[in-house]
Every structure is written in C-alpha cells, then in structure tokens.
Design a protein around this motif. Structure first.
Motif, PDB file in Angstrom:
ATOM      1  N   ILE A   1       0.836  -1.206   0.000  1.00  0.00           N
ATOM      2  CA  ILE A   1       0.000   0.000   0.000  1.00  0.00           C
ATOM      3  C   ILE A   1       0.868   1.252   0.000  1.00  0.00           C
ATOM      4  O   ILE A   1       0.607   2.207  -0.733  1.00  0.00           O
TER       5      ILE A   1
ATOM      6  N   CYS B   1       0.913   4.075  -2.891  1.00  0.00           N
ATOM      7  CA  CYS B   1       0.641   5.472  -2.519  1.00  0.00           C
ATOM      8  C   CYS B   1       1.770   6.390  -2.969  1.00  0.00           C
ATOM      9  O   CYS B   1       1.513   7.478  -3.494  1.00  0.00           O
TER      10      CYS B   1
ATOM     11  N   ALA C   1      -4.463   6.448   3.944  1.00  0.00           N
ATOM     12  CA  ALA C   1      -4.236   5.070   3.503  1.00  0.00           C
ATOM     13  C   ALA C   1      -3.021   4.464   4.198  1.00  0.00           C
ATOM     14  O   ALA C   1      -3.074   3.322   4.685  1.00  0.00           O
TER      15      ALA C   1
END
Length: 122
Positions: free
Chosen positions: A66, A70, A84
């Motif tokens: 993740i 990102c 996030a």
C-alpha cells in the motif's frame, strides 16, 4: 505451469524486497521466531504462534505494498495518501497487539509454572 512458477518468483521477490527494505518486517519475524522458541521451551502448541506470526507478517507485506502504491500515485503529500498509509500501518499494529494478548494467554500459565519450579516466584 510456467505461469505458476513465475507467480512464485514474483512472491519471492516481494519477500526479498520486504526483508531488505522493511525494518519492521525483520523485527516482527525475529519476534515470531523467539515466540516459537519460547513455545517449544514452555511446551505450548506452536501452531497458534506460527499462525499469528504469519498473520502479522502478511499484514506487514500488505502495508508495504500500500505504501509503495501510494508513493507511486502521489509523490507529493496528500491527505488521502496519509490516511491510507496510516490505516494500513494501524492494521499491522492491531494484529501485533492481538498477538501480544494471545501470547500472554498462551505463555502466561506455563511460564509461571516454570518460574515456580525454578523457585523464582512463589
């Protein structure tokens, strides 16, 4: 069959990347290995310890993925990217906290028994 082997190769690349670049992954693996050694010493079933260790490591890998995505889509700081990243890190933290709580339940009684046997506590 070739596609399956390529998939495994990609997965190993991901593990190698996490090992090389993620200090928390290495720390969590080390703690998991120590917990497995402790389970052997205390005569505790190692299966729950192994499963919890793998769950935490899996979440750490997802967190790493993740964060990488990102950083790719938003090299500049952005509030949603922060959300996030923070949420994925929180998932790892929650899993680690649950692992500690389960460890206390699993290891507490046999550890107290060993300490009593050695005369360290009464």
């Amino acid at each position: 069959m070739r596609r399956v082997l390529r998939s495994f190769d990609f997965a190993w690349q991901g593990l190698r990347h996490a090992w090389r670049t993620q200090l928390n992954f290495r720390i969590e693996l080390g703690i998991g290995l120590l917990a497995l050694a402790l389970s052997a010493w205390l005569g505790v079933d190692p299966v729950p310890v192994l499963l919890l260790t793998l769950a935490v490591l899996s979440l750490e890998l997802v967190n790493t993925a993740i964060e990488a995505v990102c950083d790719l889509v938003s090299p500049e700081p952005h509030p949603l990217v922060k959300t996030a990243k923070d949420a994925s890190a929180a998932a790892v933290l929650v899993a680690a906290a649950v692992s500690v709580m389960v460890g206390i339940v699993l290891f507490g009684p046999p550890l107290l028994e060993k300490l009593r046997a050695y005369g360290k506590i009464s």
